[in-house]
Design a protein around this motif. Structure first.
Motif, PDB file in Angstrom:
ATOM      1  N   UNK A 175     -19.120 -38.680  -7.028  1.00  0.00           N
ATOM      2  CA  UNK A 175     -18.401 -37.484  -6.578  1.00  0.00           C
ATOM      3  C   UNK A 175     -17.189 -37.186  -7.469  1.00  0.00           C
ATOM      4  N   UNK A 176     -16.516 -38.234  -7.969  1.00  0.00           N
ATOM      5  CA  UNK A 176     -15.352 -38.003  -8.828  1.00  0.00           C
ATOM      6  C   UNK A 176     -15.780 -37.411 -10.165  1.00  0.00           C
ATOM      7  N   UNK A 178     -18.550 -35.649 -10.619  1.00  0.00           N
ATOM      8  CA  UNK A 178     -18.976 -34.279 -10.316  1.00  0.00           C
ATOM      9  C   UNK A 178     -17.771 -33.358 -10.182  1.00  0.00           C
ATOM     10  N   UNK A 179     -16.752 -33.832  -9.481  1.00  0.00           N
ATOM     11  CA  UNK A 179     -15.546 -33.031  -9.282  1.00  0.00           C
ATOM     12  C   UNK A 179     -14.918 -32.695 -10.637  1.00  0.00           C
ATOM     13  N   UNK A 180     -14.789 -33.701 -11.500  1.00  0.00           N
ATOM     14  CA  UNK A 180     -14.216 -33.477 -12.824  1.00  0.00           C
ATOM     15  C   UNK A 180     -15.035 -32.469 -13.618  1.00  0.00           C
ATOM     16  N   UNK A 185     -13.903 -30.465 -16.967  1.00  0.00           N
ATOM     17  CA  UNK A 185     -13.491 -31.572 -17.834  1.00  0.00           C
ATOM     18  C   UNK A 185     -14.512 -31.809 -18.940  1.00  0.00           C
ATOM     19  N   UNK A 189     -12.087 -35.952 -21.724  1.00  0.00           N
ATOM     20  CA  UNK A 189     -11.132 -35.811 -20.631  1.00  0.00           C
ATOM     21  C   UNK A 189     -11.611 -36.600 -19.419  1.00  0.00           C
ATOM     22  N   UNK A 193      -9.191 -39.264 -17.831  1.00  0.00           N
ATOM     23  CA  UNK A 193      -8.517 -38.951 -16.563  1.00  0.00           C
ATOM     24  C   UNK A 193      -9.297 -39.376 -15.337  1.00  0.00           C
ATOM     25  N   UNK A 194     -10.573 -39.666 -15.486  1.00  0.00           N
ATOM     26  CA  UNK A 194     -11.362 -40.043 -14.312  1.00  0.00           C
ATOM     27  C   UNK A 194     -11.876 -41.477 -14.431  1.00  0.00           C
ATOM     28  N   UNK A 198     -10.335 -44.861 -12.601  1.00  0.00           N
ATOM     29  CA  UNK A 198     -11.229 -45.287 -11.518  1.00  0.00           C
ATOM     30  C   UNK A 198     -11.670 -46.737 -11.701  1.00  0.00           C
ATOM     31  N   UNK A 273      -0.428 -48.110  -7.833  1.00  0.00           N
ATOM     32  CA  UNK A 273       0.322 -47.643  -6.665  1.00  0.00           C
ATOM     33  C   UNK A 273      -0.528 -46.704  -5.808  1.00  0.00           C
ATOM     34  N   UNK A 274      -1.545 -46.114  -6.385  1.00  0.00           N
ATOM     35  CA  UNK A 274      -2.351 -45.131  -5.664  1.00  0.00           C
ATOM     36  C   UNK A 274      -3.403 -45.745  -4.766  1.00  0.00           C
ATOM     37  N   UNK A 275      -3.751 -47.011  -4.977  1.00  0.00           N
ATOM     38  CA  UNK A 275      -4.867 -47.578  -4.214  1.00  0.00           C
ATOM     39  C   UNK A 275      -4.474 -47.773  -2.755  1.00  0.00           C
ATOM     40  N   UNK A 277      -3.642 -49.330   0.740  1.00  0.00           N
ATOM     41  CA  UNK A 277      -2.871 -50.538   0.997  1.00  0.00           C
ATOM     42  C   UNK A 277      -3.729 -51.783   1.195  1.00  0.00           C
ATOM     43  N   UNK A 280      -5.126 -53.541  -1.873  1.00  0.00           N
ATOM     44  CA  UNK A 280      -4.108 -54.219  -2.644  1.00  0.00           C
ATOM     45  C   UNK A 280      -3.737 -55.553  -1.988  1.00  0.00           C
TER      46      UNK A 280
END
Ligand SMILES: Nc1ncnc2c1ncn2[C@@H]1O[C@H](COP(=O)(O)OP(=O)(O)OP(=O)(O)O)[C@@H](O)[C@H]1O
Ligand SMILES: [Mg+2]
Lengths: 285, 268
Positions: A175-176, A178-180, A185, A189, A193-194, A198, A273-275, A277, A280
């Motif tokens: 899905x990521x 596909x979204x890009x 993209x 890119x 960026x993906x 990821x 930091x984005x993952x 909680x 992590x």
């Protein structure tokens, strides 16, 4: 909570040190006369430390033992720093080289489903191959000096990164991608960026694994042909039954490994930091 | 492009999946449809009838097993930013902050940072998320994530919008507000024209409020093609117009909720 955990692990560490001391008092056997099999802390902190001066060739105004000077703590300190630096520079040059080549190759192979399938078989084979069995081979290929050692480390680490990247890219949710793609993209890119961000959480395991393997590889390379470095001191000590020096080297490894682990952990925390909680929590703690 | 040529042309398209258990599924079955530029089309049908599959093929993410799709006269061979898609599943990149997600498409097109930031802020404000532009996606609720995805696609300004149940996860008030945002965007296409919209929904009232035309899908086929000529702007009262009430009965009958007098079924 974190503070309590810290105190707890410190306590365990002190307990282990005390246990070691107890063992050294219980087992008084000697490898060769005057060299205890289980050297206690009083030996390690004095005689062993001082003996490091033997590995100082002289320089910085501190004369070496080989040129007739008496052992000194200054020479011992310099010897520890110098030999540690030798090993660490070999290790990190190899890590960097192997990490970049391994992940670069992994990304390249992940370009299409076909290339990914093609390398899957040989990759398993490469991962199975015991790393240390390859030391003599690398020495013959690249020589026993600097290049030979970093190539060996790079190989050991490169295989881990290569496998890690190929697997991780295969696990990126469609899905990521596909979204890009629907947002316009380009392939490049998409990679930047993906795919790279990821795969990073999964790749962190590879990095930690490669830190361990890197140490094993650089020591293995130093065992078989080096005139300096921590691995060289271990092999030299073994020939004379200096168990205390080997123990001191082991303590140094623990120190360096903990430092590099902590540094990487701090970096990974910032990058991840984005993952969510929970993920992590389980992996790091 | 001449006015006569349809913006989206789907001709005899089928899609067959083979499931892991070896069973074959004909998700889209010999579908043909022409959508003129600027039309707002709603796809309505029960779960699993092939709406997402059809949309994915128009987006270029899935090649039809049979048939051909043309958009603006060009045969669809892969995804392109002219066909923006809001996915049914979560598609927001978790490693980018909200505003970076919304800027992504613009960044791909090389829009300069200050300009794309301004555009992203505008669309974030439209979907009511101005306050969380620096948040990580993991810090948002499901409906908020959906709105980020919507803002991202809207900001990218595609000529054809493919929206797969974009408002399914939202509360009534937010949904109605976003209808207005969507209709504004629909009217603000390139060179003053309208964009073409394919909008998947399960909500009969939503379809009636938004659509120029409703396609009813069942088991991979289009079983009804209804024009909704009610005047715009529409509101809740529009649903009370006699023509609308008739349409609603017809739709409910298709969904099996009402027994309608002789529903005309489109010849395939
Ligand atoms: N990748 C796939 N592999 C196998 N079968 C699939 C795949 N994608 C969809 N299908 C099948 O195709 C049919 C249509 O699926 P699709 O997702 O298009 O339905 P939908 O109309 O979007 O449903 P919903 O309203 O629940 O989203 C379903 O029976 C589904 O099981
Ligand atoms: Mg669907």
């Amino acid at each position: 909570m974190m503070r309590r955990e810290r105190w707890l692990s410190l306590g365990v560490l002190l307990l282990m040190a005390a246990l070691w001391q107890g063992l050294s008092m219980l087992f008084r056997a000697e490898a060769v006369p005057g060299e205890p099999m289980v050297p206690g802390w009083q030996v390690l902190a004095t005689r062993t430390l001082l003996s490091m001066a033997d590995y100082w060739p002289g320089g910085f105004g501190v004369p070496g033992v080989v040129s007739g000077a008496a052992r000194s703590y200054a020479a011992a300190g310099l010897a520890i720093v110098g030999n540690s630096l030798d090993t660490i520079v070999r290790l990190y040059t190899g890590l960097l080289l192997g990490g970049m080549l391994g992940s670069g190759l992994g990304l390249l192979v992940s370009w299409s489903r076909w290339t990914r399938r093609m390398v899957q078989g040989p990759l398993q084979f490469l991962r199975m191959l015991p790393l240390l069995a390859m030391v003599p081979l690398f020495q013959l290929w690249f020589g026993i000096d600097f290049i030979g050692k970093i190539m060996f480390v790079a190989y050991g680490v490169g295989v881990i990164f290569f496998a890690g990247v190929v697997n991780a890219v295969g696990n990126v949710p469609q899905i990521y991608i596909d979204n890009g793609l629907t947002l316009g993209a380009s392939r490049l890119r998409l990679y930047r960026s993906v795919i790279l961000p990821a795969i990073f959480p999964e790749l962190r395991a590879s990095v930690l694994l490669s830190l361990g393997t890197g140490w094993a590889a650089v020591l293995g390379a130093e065992y078989l042909g080096a005139q300096s470095g921590l691995g060289y001191i271990i092999v030299y000590s073994e020939q004379f039954g200096y168990l205390d020096r080997m123990m001191l080297m082991a303590l140094l490894f623990i120190l360096y490994a903990s430092l590099s682990y902590a540094a990487f952990d701090a970096l990974a925390r910032r990058l991840l930091a984005w993952t969510p909680q929970t993920a992590r929590g389980i992996v790091i703690e | 492009m001449s006015d006569a040529a349809p913006m989206v042309l789907v001709s005899r398209v089928s899609q067959t999946f083979r499931r892991a258990d070896g069973q074959k599924v004909r998700a889209v079955d010999d579908v043909s449809v022409q959508i003129p530029e600027g039309q707002f089309v709603c796809l309505l049908g029960p779960s699993g009838c092939g709406k997402t599959t059809l949309l994915q093929m128009v987006a270029g993410l899935l090649a039809p097993t049979q048939g051909e799709i043309r958009v603006a006269g060009q045969c669809v061979r892969g995804p392109a930013p002219e066909r923006g898609m809001v996915f049914q599943k979560d598609s927001v990149f978790p490693w980018m902050r909200v505003i970076d997600n919304v800027e992504f498409g613009l960044k791909c097109r090389g829009v300069a940072k200050p300009e794309r930031q301004a555009i992203a802020r505008r669309y974030l404000a439209m979907v009511g998320l101005a306050a969380v532009e620096r948040a990580w996606p993991r810090e948002l609720s499901g409906g908020m994530l959906k709105r980020v995805a919507i803002a991202t696609v809207f900001a990218n300004g595609a000529a054809v919008l493919l929206l797969d149940e974009p408002f399914g996860a939202l509360d009534y008030v937010t949904k109605r507000q976003l209808h207005d945002v969507l209709l504004t965007l629909w009217g603000a296409g390139a060179s003053g024209g309208r964009r073409t919209v394919l909008f998947v929904t399960h909500d009969v009232d939503e379809a009636l409020l938004l659509a120029d035309r409703i396609l009813v899908v069942h088991s991979g086929r289009i079983v009804d093609d209804m024009a909704i000529p009610a005047p715009r702007p529409r509101n809740s009262d529009s649903l009370l117009l006699p023509a609308m009430v008739a349409n609603k009965h017809r739709l409910l009958a298709h969904l099996g909720l009402e027994v309608a007098p002789a529903v005309p079924v489109l010849a395939q």
